[in-house]
Design a protein around this motif. Structure first.
Motif, PDB file in Angstrom:
ATOM      1  N   PHE A  16       2.507   0.819   6.737  1.00  0.00           N
ATOM      2  CA  PHE A  16       3.587   0.790   7.713  1.00  0.00           C
ATOM      3  C   PHE A  16       3.537   1.962   8.689  1.00  0.00           C
ATOM      4  O   PHE A  16       4.049   1.874   9.798  1.00  0.00           O
ATOM      5  CB  PHE A  16       4.944   0.812   7.008  1.00  0.00           C
ATOM      6  CG  PHE A  16       5.197  -0.353   6.106  1.00  0.00           C
ATOM      7  CD1 PHE A  16       5.489  -1.605   6.615  1.00  0.00           C
ATOM      8  CD2 PHE A  16       5.144  -0.198   4.722  1.00  0.00           C
ATOM      9  CE1 PHE A  16       5.723  -2.677   5.778  1.00  0.00           C
ATOM     10  CE2 PHE A  16       5.377  -1.271   3.868  1.00  0.00           C
ATOM     11  CZ  PHE A  16       5.673  -2.517   4.400  1.00  0.00           C
ATOM     12  N   SER A  17       2.973   3.081   8.264  1.00  0.00           N
ATOM     13  CA  SER A  17       3.143   4.316   9.031  1.00  0.00           C
ATOM     14  C   SER A  17       1.906   4.850   9.722  1.00  0.00           C
ATOM     15  O   SER A  17       2.020   5.475  10.779  1.00  0.00           O
ATOM     16  CB  SER A  17       3.703   5.411   8.113  1.00  0.00           C
ATOM     17  OG  SER A  17       2.808   5.682   7.046  1.00  0.00           O
ATOM     18  N   GLU A  29     -13.630  -7.654   7.050  1.00  0.00           N
ATOM     19  CA  GLU A  29     -13.230  -8.274   5.794  1.00  0.00           C
ATOM     20  C   GLU A  29     -11.905  -9.006   6.011  1.00  0.00           C
ATOM     21  O   GLU A  29     -10.846  -8.568   5.569  1.00  0.00           O
ATOM     22  CB  GLU A  29     -13.071  -7.226   4.696  1.00  0.00           C
ATOM     23  CG  GLU A  29     -14.359  -6.480   4.360  1.00  0.00           C
ATOM     24  CD  GLU A  29     -14.146  -5.437   3.286  1.00  0.00           C
ATOM     25  OE1 GLU A  29     -14.499  -5.705   2.130  1.00  0.00           O
ATOM     26  OE2 GLU A  29     -13.603  -4.362   3.612  1.00  0.00           O
ATOM     27  N   PRO A  30     -11.942 -10.145   6.717  1.00  0.00           N
ATOM     28  CA  PRO A  30     -10.704 -10.832   7.078  1.00  0.00           C
ATOM     29  C   PRO A  30      -9.837 -11.217   5.894  1.00  0.00           C
ATOM     30  O   PRO A  30      -8.614 -11.315   6.020  1.00  0.00           O
ATOM     31  CB  PRO A  30     -11.194 -12.068   7.849  1.00  0.00           C
ATOM     32  CG  PRO A  30     -12.629 -12.221   7.489  1.00  0.00           C
ATOM     33  CD  PRO A  30     -13.137 -10.842   7.212  1.00  0.00           C
ATOM     34  N   GLU A  31     -10.456 -11.415   4.730  1.00  0.00           N
ATOM     35  CA  GLU A  31      -9.659 -11.788   3.556  1.00  0.00           C
ATOM     36  C   GLU A  31      -8.774 -10.649   3.083  1.00  0.00           C
ATOM     37  O   GLU A  31      -7.856 -10.855   2.282  1.00  0.00           O
ATOM     38  CB  GLU A  31     -10.583 -12.253   2.417  1.00  0.00           C
ATOM     39  CG  GLU A  31     -11.408 -11.154   1.748  1.00  0.00           C
ATOM     40  CD  GLU A  31     -12.641 -10.752   2.528  1.00  0.00           C
ATOM     41  OE1 GLU A  31     -13.379  -9.872   2.057  1.00  0.00           O
ATOM     42  OE2 GLU A  31     -12.856 -11.327   3.613  1.00  0.00           O
ATOM     43  N   LYS A  32      -9.037  -9.415   3.577  1.00  0.00           N
ATOM     44  CA  LYS A  32      -8.213  -8.261   3.219  1.00  0.00           C
ATOM     45  C   LYS A  32      -7.260  -7.875   4.350  1.00  0.00           C
ATOM     46  O   LYS A  32      -6.569  -6.861   4.261  1.00  0.00           O
ATOM     47  CB  LYS A  32      -9.107  -7.068   2.875  1.00  0.00           C
ATOM     48  CG  LYS A  32      -9.992  -7.289   1.653  1.00  0.00           C
ATOM     49  CD  LYS A  32     -10.823  -6.057   1.352  1.00  0.00           C
ATOM     50  CE  LYS A  32     -11.717  -6.282   0.129  1.00  0.00           C
ATOM     51  NZ  LYS A  32     -12.567  -5.097  -0.156  1.00  0.00           N
ATOM     52  N   GLY A  33      -7.235  -8.661   5.401  1.00  0.00           N
ATOM     53  CA  GLY A  33      -6.424  -8.321   6.562  1.00  0.00           C
ATOM     54  C   GLY A  33      -4.930  -8.397   6.281  1.00  0.00           C
ATOM     55  O   GLY A  33      -4.458  -9.192   5.465  1.00  0.00           O
ATOM     56  N   ILE A  34      -4.192  -7.559   6.995  1.00  0.00           N
ATOM     57  CA  ILE A  34      -2.738  -7.462   6.841  1.00  0.00           C
ATOM     58  C   ILE A  34      -2.116  -7.472   8.226  1.00  0.00           C
ATOM     59  O   ILE A  34      -2.742  -7.057   9.204  1.00  0.00           O
ATOM     60  CB  ILE A  34      -2.354  -6.160   6.098  1.00  0.00           C
ATOM     61  CG1 ILE A  34      -2.925  -6.154   4.680  1.00  0.00           C
ATOM     62  CG2 ILE A  34      -0.843  -5.958   6.040  1.00  0.00           C
ATOM     63  CD1 ILE A  34      -2.790  -4.811   3.980  1.00  0.00           C
ATOM     64  N   PHE A  35      -0.891  -7.964   8.343  1.00  0.00           N
ATOM     65  CA  PHE A  35      -0.121  -7.788   9.564  1.00  0.00           C
ATOM     66  C   PHE A  35       1.304  -7.398   9.186  1.00  0.00           C
ATOM     67  O   PHE A  35       1.719  -7.555   8.023  1.00  0.00           O
ATOM     68  CB  PHE A  35      -0.142  -9.045  10.439  1.00  0.00           C
ATOM     69  CG  PHE A  35       0.627 -10.212   9.866  1.00  0.00           C
ATOM     70  CD1 PHE A  35       1.959 -10.432  10.196  1.00  0.00           C
ATOM     71  CD2 PHE A  35       0.010 -11.108   8.999  1.00  0.00           C
ATOM     72  CE1 PHE A  35       2.663 -11.504   9.675  1.00  0.00           C
ATOM     73  CE2 PHE A  35       0.708 -12.188   8.467  1.00  0.00           C
ATOM     74  CZ  PHE A  35       2.039 -12.385   8.814  1.00  0.00           C
ATOM     75  N   ILE A  36       2.031  -6.878  10.155  1.00  0.00           N
ATOM     76  CA  ILE A  36       3.393  -6.411   9.914  1.00  0.00           C
ATOM     77  C   ILE A  36       4.374  -7.323  10.646  1.00  0.00           C
ATOM     78  O   ILE A  36       4.265  -7.527  11.861  1.00  0.00           O
ATOM     79  CB  ILE A  36       3.588  -4.962  10.408  1.00  0.00           C
ATOM     80  CG1 ILE A  36       2.556  -4.026   9.764  1.00  0.00           C
ATOM     81  CG2 ILE A  36       5.016  -4.493  10.106  1.00  0.00           C
ATOM     82  CD1 ILE A  36       2.654  -3.897   8.266  1.00  0.00           C
ATOM     83  N   CYS A 101       7.918  -6.003   6.873  1.00  0.00           N
ATOM     84  CA  CYS A 101       7.213  -6.665   5.777  1.00  0.00           C
ATOM     85  C   CYS A 101       5.724  -6.704   6.083  1.00  0.00           C
ATOM     86  O   CYS A 101       5.314  -7.194   7.150  1.00  0.00           O
ATOM     87  CB  CYS A 101       7.737  -8.088   5.575  1.00  0.00           C
ATOM     88  SG  CYS A 101       7.034  -8.929   4.124  1.00  0.00           S
ATOM     89  N   ALA A 102       4.924  -6.153   5.182  1.00  0.00           N
ATOM     90  CA  ALA A 102       3.469  -6.280   5.280  1.00  0.00           C
ATOM     91  C   ALA A 102       3.077  -7.602   4.629  1.00  0.00           C
ATOM     92  O   ALA A 102       3.484  -7.900   3.509  1.00  0.00           O
ATOM     93  CB  ALA A 102       2.782  -5.114   4.589  1.00  0.00           C
ATOM     94  N   MET A 103       2.285  -8.391   5.343  1.00  0.00           N
ATOM     95  CA  MET A 103       1.921  -9.723   4.861  1.00  0.00           C
ATOM     96  C   MET A 103       0.419  -9.932   4.972  1.00  0.00           C
ATOM     97  O   MET A 103      -0.253  -9.330   5.821  1.00  0.00           O
ATOM     98  CB  MET A 103       2.672 -10.800   5.661  1.00  0.00           C
ATOM     99  CG  MET A 103       4.167 -10.558   5.763  1.00  0.00           C
ATOM    100  SD  MET A 103       5.084 -11.964   6.428  1.00  0.00           S
ATOM    101  CE  MET A 103       5.540 -12.799   4.918  1.00  0.00           C
TER     102      MET A 103
END
Length: 266
Positions: A16-17, A29-36, A101-103
């Motif tokens: 988040f920060s 490594e798209p399978e490890k990708g995150i968005f907020i 929320c991190a997803m």
């Protein structure tokens, strides 16, 4: 699992920060990708659309307030919380109504999967402004567009600001990246309509456009518009009639007009 923090350097809070959009996206490594996702409303839309939550960050007062139902839906994930002064030091946090929320990023579908059964799609070609991306997605969802394709030189729809501007619409419309020539859409049965002001442009009210069974509406970048090759290869080049010596609209405004006018009429 509620975790009270006293510093934004607390383990786990870095998503988040401190992590950049590029680091979150993790292209290699798209399978490890995150968005907020930001704000309770947007997070709820994402959850309802099946996106997987990884962690929450919210003010203490929201645990029994705006975030209560979200925490219940998310199950056993970390819920980082602290006082407002601490969390306000996170860039942009005060704009999120107190909840982040991190997803997990899903694996992008293929162009064929996204376009299956679609009669109207929008192609975003080289648009790099996050606000415009979010606005186009919001118009696409509201006006009944079946899918969105983005050229790989366009901005990421799951960019934090794009998600926020779209009010969660990026979760409602099927979308993916297209790296093949846009003429490849002919193989899927689409005629292409490039939105551009040229000497050969037809009016957006041309009845041939509405009567096309499958139409791909191509929107170009904010500054230079669509590439010359894209315009030359399009089945239609389409203009929005202007008045008062105004030559064009911002791509977000133009997309709303185009998608409304060119939507499939039953």
């Amino acid at each position: 699992m509620i975790i009270n923090i006293t510093s934004l350097s607390h383990p786990g809070v870095e998503i988040f920060s401190t992590l950049t959009e590029a680091q979150l996206r993790s292209r290699l490594e798209p399978e490890k990708g995150i968005f907020i996702a930001e704000s309770p409303k947007v997070i709820r839309v994402a959850l309802q659309a099946g996106y997987k939550p990884l962690a929450l960050l919210c003010e203490n007062r929201h645990i029994q307030g705006d975030a209560e139902d979200i925490i219940q839906q998310c199950g056993d994930i970390p819920v980082y919380t602290g006082d407002r002064d601490l969390l306000a030091s996170l860039t942009g946090y005060t704009l999120t109504r107190g909840v982040l929320c991190a997803m997990r990023r899903p694996q992008p579908p293929t162009v064929q999967e996204v376009c299956q059964g679609a009669s109207r799609i929008v192609v975003i070609d080289g648009v790099v402004d996050t606000t415009n991306i979010g606005a186009i997605f919001r118009s696409a969802a509201a006006l009944g567009i079946d899918a969105v394709l983005l050229t790989t030189n366009s901005c990421d729809p799951l960019n934090r600001r794009s998600v926020r501007v779209s009010m969660g619409s990026v979760f409602l419309v099927p979308w993916t990246w297209i790296d093949a020539p846009l003429t490849s859409l002919h193989d899927l049965g689409f005629k292409t309509a490039a939105m551009a002001l040229t000497n050969n442009s037809v009016s957006i009210t041309d009845p041939r456009l509405i009567n096309e069974p499958r139409l791909a509406i191509i929107m170009g970048t904010e500054g230079d518009g669509l590439p010359h090759a894209t315009i030359a290869e399009a089945d239609y080049v389409v203009r929005i009639p202007m008045s008062h010596q105004v030559d064009s609209l911002n791509v977000a405004a133009a997309s709303a007009v185009a998608l409304w006018q060119l939507k499939r009429r039953e």
